[in-house]
Design an enzyme around this catalytic site. Structure first.
Site, mmCIF file in Angstrom:
data_model
loop_
_atom_site.group_PDB
_atom_site.id
_atom_site.type_symbol
_atom_site.label_atom_id
_atom_site.label_comp_id
_atom_site.label_asym_id
_atom_site.label_seq_id
_atom_site.Cartn_x
_atom_site.Cartn_y
_atom_site.Cartn_z
ATOM 1 N N GLU A 161 0.799 -1.231 0.000
ATOM 2 C CA GLU A 161 0.000 0.000 0.000
ATOM 3 C C GLU A 161 0.830 1.278 0.000
ATOM 4 O O GLU A 161 0.595 2.189 0.796
ATOM 5 C CB GLU A 161 -0.967 -0.028 1.202
ATOM 6 C CG GLU A 161 -1.837 -1.277 1.199
ATOM 7 C CD GLU A 161 -2.657 -1.461 2.474
ATOM 8 O OE1 GLU A 161 -2.581 -0.596 3.358
ATOM 9 O OE2 GLU A 161 -3.364 -2.482 2.577
ATOM 10 N N ASN A 202 1.945 -5.139 -3.076
ATOM 11 C CA ASN A 202 0.555 -5.476 -2.747
ATOM 12 C C ASN A 202 -0.287 -4.211 -2.539
ATOM 13 O O ASN A 202 0.071 -3.340 -1.759
ATOM 14 C CB ASN A 202 0.565 -6.317 -1.463
ATOM 15 C CG ASN A 202 -0.763 -6.972 -1.169
ATOM 16 O OD1 ASN A 202 -1.437 -7.464 -2.072
ATOM 17 N ND2 ASN A 202 -1.149 -6.972 0.103
ATOM 18 N N HIS A 238 -10.540 -6.136 -1.596
ATOM 19 C CA HIS A 238 -11.516 -5.896 -0.527
ATOM 20 C C HIS A 238 -12.669 -5.154 -1.188
ATOM 21 O O HIS A 238 -12.572 -3.961 -1.459
ATOM 22 C CB HIS A 238 -10.909 -5.022 0.579
ATOM 23 C CG HIS A 238 -9.820 -5.717 1.345
ATOM 24 N ND1 HIS A 238 -10.080 -6.764 2.190
ATOM 25 C CD2 HIS A 238 -8.488 -5.509 1.396
ATOM 26 C CE1 HIS A 238 -8.939 -7.185 2.740
ATOM 27 N NE2 HIS A 238 -7.960 -6.442 2.270
ATOM 28 N N GLU A 268 -6.263 -10.640 -0.905
ATOM 29 C CA GLU A 268 -6.983 -10.400 0.365
ATOM 30 C C GLU A 268 -8.480 -10.301 0.135
ATOM 31 O O GLU A 268 -9.155 -9.440 0.706
ATOM 32 C CB GLU A 268 -6.490 -9.095 1.026
ATOM 33 C CG GLU A 268 -5.014 -9.042 1.286
ATOM 34 C CD GLU A 268 -4.569 -7.803 2.061
ATOM 35 O OE1 GLU A 268 -5.424 -7.093 2.628
ATOM 36 O OE2 GLU A 268 -3.345 -7.549 2.093
ATOM 37 N N ASP A 270 -12.326 -10.184 0.176
ATOM 38 C CA ASP A 270 -13.562 -10.360 0.942
ATOM 39 C C ASP A 270 -14.631 -9.491 0.310
ATOM 40 O O ASP A 270 -14.322 -8.533 -0.405
ATOM 41 C CB ASP A 270 -13.404 -10.117 2.461
ATOM 42 C CG ASP A 270 -12.671 -8.853 2.829
ATOM 43 O OD1 ASP A 270 -12.653 -7.898 2.025
ATOM 44 O OD2 ASP A 270 -12.115 -8.794 3.941
HETATM 45 O O1 9MR Z 1 -6.960 -7.893 8.929
HETATM 46 C C1 9MR Z 1 -6.012 -7.066 9.535
HETATM 47 C C2 9MR Z 1 -6.552 -6.543 10.860
HETATM 48 O O2 9MR Z 1 -6.691 -7.602 11.778
HETATM 49 C C3 9MR Z 1 -5.626 -5.470 11.409
HETATM 50 O O3 9MR Z 1 -6.212 -4.906 12.567
HETATM 51 C C4 9MR Z 1 -5.409 -4.416 10.356
HETATM 52 C C5 9MR Z 1 -4.496 -3.325 10.877
HETATM 53 O O4 9MR Z 1 -4.236 -2.375 9.954
HETATM 54 O O5 9MR Z 1 -4.844 -5.000 9.202
HETATM 55 C C6 9MR Z 1 -5.711 -5.904 8.593
HETATM 56 O O6 9MR Z 1 -5.174 -6.421 7.408
HETATM 57 C C7 9MR Z 1 -4.878 -5.492 6.360
HETATM 58 C C8 9MR Z 1 -3.723 -6.032 5.564
HETATM 59 O O7 9MR Z 1 -2.648 -6.308 6.423
HETATM 60 C C9 9MR Z 1 -3.311 -5.092 4.468
HETATM 61 N N1 9MR Z 1 -4.434 -4.761 3.613
HETATM 62 C C10 9MR Z 1 -5.629 -4.330 4.287
HETATM 63 C C11 9MR Z 1 -6.041 -5.329 5.357
HETATM 64 C C12 9MR Z 1 -7.330 -4.915 6.012
HETATM 65 O O8 9MR Z 1 -7.174 -3.714 6.693
#
Ligand code: 9MR
Length: 351
Positions: A161, A202, A238, A268, A270
């Site tokens: 990101e 990513n 997402h 990722e 969903d």
């Molecule tokens: O799913 C993850 C969540 O449990 C954490 O609290 C969060 C913190 O920023 O990160 C989430 O995963 C992220 C991933 O690492 C990168 N892309 C976005 C995902 C959803 O926020």
């Protein structure tokens, strides 16, 4: 009397035998119709993000995970704040447990993630470092983490990101402290630490052409021209019922990365249903179709062989706590019952 008893015994043992046979066949039928089994036959990887706690505590979580998937991504366990809590201390307890589980059951692991602006420890965010110091910290981090999992992680999200939605580089501790060069350095260090792992950039929101995806494309092209080792791009996916790119647009985006010789993975996925219209069962059906379409795209495009979801049971999704609303974005419900999306994926894999 003796004969009657014998007969009863026979009937009982026959029923037990029949019941066991039925169970055995049922089990066999299930393992032959799992996502994992069908995906493997066509060299596809169907993966899920994995959380440490339920993996430790819930047998059902472990069972469905190992039965249905052939790839896992630790959802949080490899992030900077978890593995590198103090400047001179690394902690791989959680990540090791996930990687061990995966290797015991022959699941591939995607490493996530080395360079990101979130989930950083306070010693890093609150410290003051010169550019050279910050570079040394990042190099040490990448060497140690990638080195620790060398040969056990098939792909790394090296940088996560790094772009804003408008296509500019995100203002992060890395950009501020090191400059644009941090991107290139991260990939070079990751390659040095494990020459066999596939290295990914990513992104979310860059699934189809647009400011963000275009900027990513141009940037990666520049990196490649300079010989920076990068193997692929992660499309996070997402999405939600009222916020989803068309399959054709995603396919086009995949193709242009193919022209650069890059692999693409859906990393990722969903699908939120809270903002859709219609009854719950209509929304679950619409969700199923979105999952199916994206898997289909990945199945068809030659440079995509992996679709990872951001969890598999609605009992453990990041969405409700993030949006503040109930939702059901994954393919199993909270009780691990398969949802229409699960059956749709099975169907697509059976084609
Ligand atoms: O799913 C993850 C969540 O449990 C954490 O609290 C969060 C913190 O920023 O990160 C989430 O995963 C992220 C991933 O690492 C990168 N892309 C976005 C995902 C959803 O926020």
């Amino acid at each position: 009397m003796r004969w009657g008893k014998l007969l009863r015994l026979k009937v009982v043992s026959l029923s037990i035998f029949t019941a066991l046979t039925v169970l055995w066949w049922g089990h066999l039928a299930l393992s032959f119709t799992s996502l994992r089994w069908l995906a493997q036959r066509q060299d596809l990887y169907i993966g899920t993000a994995v959380q440490f706690r339920p993996l430790q505590r819930q047998p059902m979580y472990r069972q469905v995970l190992a039965r249905e998937f052939n790839m896992v991504t630790p959802e949080n366990a490899m992030k900077f704040e978890v593995v590198h809590p103090e400047r001179d201390r690394y902690d791989f307890t959680q990540a090791d447990a996930i990687v061990q589980f995966a290797s015991d059951r022959d699941l591939q692991v995607r490493g996530h993630t080395l360079v990101w602006h979130r989930q950083l420890p306070s010693w890093l965010t609150e410290g003051e470092f010169t550019p050279e110091e910050l570079k040394a910290i990042l190099r040490d981090h990448i060497y140690t983490v990638v080195g620790h999992f060398r040969d056990r992680v098939s792909a790394w999200d090296v940088v996560n990101e790094a772009f804003n939605d408008d296509g500019t580089l995100r203002d992060t501790i890395w950009l501020r402290g090191i400059g644009e060069e941090y991107l290139e350095l991260a990939f070079r260090w990751a390659r040095e630490a494990d020459p066999t792992a596939r290295l990914f950039y990513n992104n979310y929101g860059g699934e189809m052409a647009g400011k963000k995806a275009d900027a990513t494309y141009e940037f990666i092209q520049k990196l490649e021209d300079r010989g920076v080792p990068i193997d692929g791009v992660g499309l996070q996916m997402h999405v939600g019922l009222n916020n989803v790119p068309t399959a054709a647009a995603v396919a086009d985006n995949m193709r242009r990365f193919d022209e650069l010789g890059l692999e693409v993975q859906i990393t990722e996925m969903d699908v939120q249903i809270q903002n859709g219209t219609g009854t719950e069962s209509e929304r679950l059906q619409a969700q199923a179709e979105i999952y199916g379409e994206m898997l289909r795209v990945c199945q068809v495009e030659p440079n995509c062989n992996t679709l990872v979801m951001w969890g598999f049971t609605d009992a453990h999704s990041w969405i409700p706590s993030f949006t503040g609303n109930d939702d059901a974005p994954l393919i199993f419900d909270e009780s691990y019952r398969p949802k229409p999306a699960y059956y749709e994926l099975l169907e697509v894999l059976s084609r």
